[in-house]
Design a protein around this motif. Structure first.
Motif, PDB file in Angstrom:
ATOM      1  N   ALA A  89      -1.939  10.686   3.521  1.00 50.94           N
ATOM      2  CA  ALA A  89      -3.395  10.528   3.519  1.00 50.94           C
ATOM      3  C   ALA A  89      -3.815   9.329   2.677  1.00 50.94           C
ATOM      4  N   ARG A  90      -3.208   9.182   1.521  1.00 46.24           N
ATOM      5  CA  ARG A  90      -3.547   8.044   0.660  1.00 46.24           C
ATOM      6  C   ARG A  90      -3.115   6.728   1.282  1.00 46.24           C
ATOM      7  N   TRP A  91      -1.942   6.729   1.896  1.00 44.25           N
ATOM      8  CA  TRP A  91      -1.450   5.503   2.532  1.00 44.25           C
ATOM      9  C   TRP A  91      -2.313   5.143   3.730  1.00 44.25           C
ATOM     10  N   THR A 118       0.838  -1.205   0.000  1.00 42.57           N
ATOM     11  CA  THR A 118       0.000   0.000   0.000  1.00 42.57           C
ATOM     12  C   THR A 118       0.872   1.253   0.000  1.00 42.57           C
ATOM     13  N   MET A 119       1.996   1.195   0.675  1.00 40.92           N
ATOM     14  CA  MET A 119       2.940   2.315   0.691  1.00 40.92           C
ATOM     15  C   MET A 119       3.473   2.595  -0.718  1.00 40.92           C
ATOM     16  N   ALA A 155      -1.750   9.485  12.659  1.00 43.49           N
ATOM     17  CA  ALA A 155      -1.339   8.544  11.609  1.00 43.49           C
ATOM     18  C   ALA A 155      -1.917   7.163  11.908  1.00 43.49           C
ATOM     19  N   HIS A 156      -2.193   6.418  10.855  1.00 41.66           N
ATOM     20  CA  HIS A 156      -2.526   5.011  11.076  1.00 41.66           C
ATOM     21  C   HIS A 156      -1.341   4.367  11.791  1.00 41.66           C
ATOM     22  N   PRO A 157      -1.585   3.517  12.798  1.00 43.31           N
ATOM     23  CA  PRO A 157      -0.464   2.950  13.570  1.00 43.31           C
ATOM     24  C   PRO A 157       0.564   2.213  12.711  1.00 43.31           C
ATOM     25  N   VAL A 158       0.124   1.560  11.640  1.00 42.86           N
ATOM     26  CA  VAL A 158       1.078   0.858  10.775  1.00 42.86           C
ATOM     27  C   VAL A 158       1.952   1.863  10.036  1.00 42.86           C
ATOM     28  N   GLU A 186       3.660  17.162  -0.752  1.00 45.79           N
ATOM     29  CA  GLU A 186       3.612  15.788  -1.273  1.00 45.79           C
ATOM     30  C   GLU A 186       3.510  14.777  -0.142  1.00 45.79           C
ATOM     31  N   ARG A 187       4.212  15.026   0.935  1.00 47.20           N
ATOM     32  CA  ARG A 187       4.128  14.120   2.089  1.00 47.20           C
ATOM     33  C   ARG A 187       2.702  14.040   2.621  1.00 47.20           C
TER      34      ARG A 187
END
Length: 259
Positions: free
Chosen positions: A226-228, A142-143, A197-200, A220-221
């Protein structure tokens, strides 16, 4: 942009990152005389357990990150620390143990690297290696997909690091050793992240995501994260408290050179 390691972010998950090192060390049995090398020692998390296990041996930490080595020095377990690229490092004295926890997956050309490390050992010495096996898992795929959607010029068909080879490959690379190999999938509980942030993402951002984050500007970050996060929420659902369970695969081998 600074591409060195963020030590404080990395050490947020110190217990989860140390556990595989302890499991690896548990399978290192008798050793001959000689120095102990912590190859890719990072912030020195394994230093105290290596010192406790081998109190009379010379303990040397090798890493390419000045910030990590500064933290490793503060641990106080190492006799020497060396700032060098672990891909080209060669020992001055033949080691009894080359211990590498979560470092070699960053390097390519294991066909040459791994046999060379084993050949550098003193007779009867041990090469003990642990590497994450997450590259093809959702955390990292996903990253990569989020990065490619933002910057296809950089990240389409790209991976952040080479990753480990298969167990069969390492068996072929180390045919004359006494070889112990295994894989473990840890069910890691990650707590809610204070910054949202999502914990992962919080876990991976201090390691596997560094090659991406180092090349993105602030705007960009924000889009990338957000997409990740959105993709991660689909595969690692959040619990009511904002934490989640994160399966994490790791690959181990312990190879002893013949006496």
């Amino acid at each position: 942009m600074n591409t060195d390691w963020n030590v404080s972010a990395y050490e947020t998950f110190a217990d989860l990152r140390l556990r595989p090192a302890l499991d690896l060390l548990a399978r290192v049995l008798s050793l001959p005389e000689g120095p102990i090398i912590d190859l890719g020692c990072g912030s020195g998390a394994a230093g105290p357990v290596l010192r406790n296990r081998f109190p009379d041996a010379m303990l040397i930490g090798i890493d390419s990150s000045p910030q990590m080595l500064e933290s490793a020095a503060a641990v106080g377990s190492y006799d020497h620390l060396q700032n060098t690229d672990i891909a080209i490092w060669r020992p001055e004295l033949a080691p009894a143990l080359i211990f590498s926890n979560a470092a070699l997956h960053w390097l390519a050309d294991h066909e040459r690297l791994v046999p060379r490390l084993c050949e550098d050992l003193t007779p009867g010495g041990v090469l003990a290696v642990q590497m994450p096996g997450q590259l093809n898992r959702p955390s990292h795929q996903t990253m990569i997909a989020a990065a490619a959607s933002l910057r296809p010029d950089l990240y389409t068909g790209w991976t952040p690091f080479p990753g480990p080879k298969s167990a069969a490959d390492y068996a072929r690379l180390l045919p004359d050793t006494v070889l112990d190999m295994w894989e473990t999938e840890y069910s890691q509980r990650l707590e809610a992240n204070a910054e949202g942030a999502h914990p992962v993402r919080a876990f991976v951002s201090s390691t596997g995501a560094r090659p991406i984050l180092s090349q993105l500007d602030a705007d960009e970050r924000a889009v990338f994260c957000a997409r990740w996060d959105a993709a991660l929420a689909e595969v690692y659902p959040l619990e009511a408290d904002g934490g989640c369970w994160f399966p994490f695969r790791r690959i181990f081998f312990v190879a002893q050179r013949p006496c």
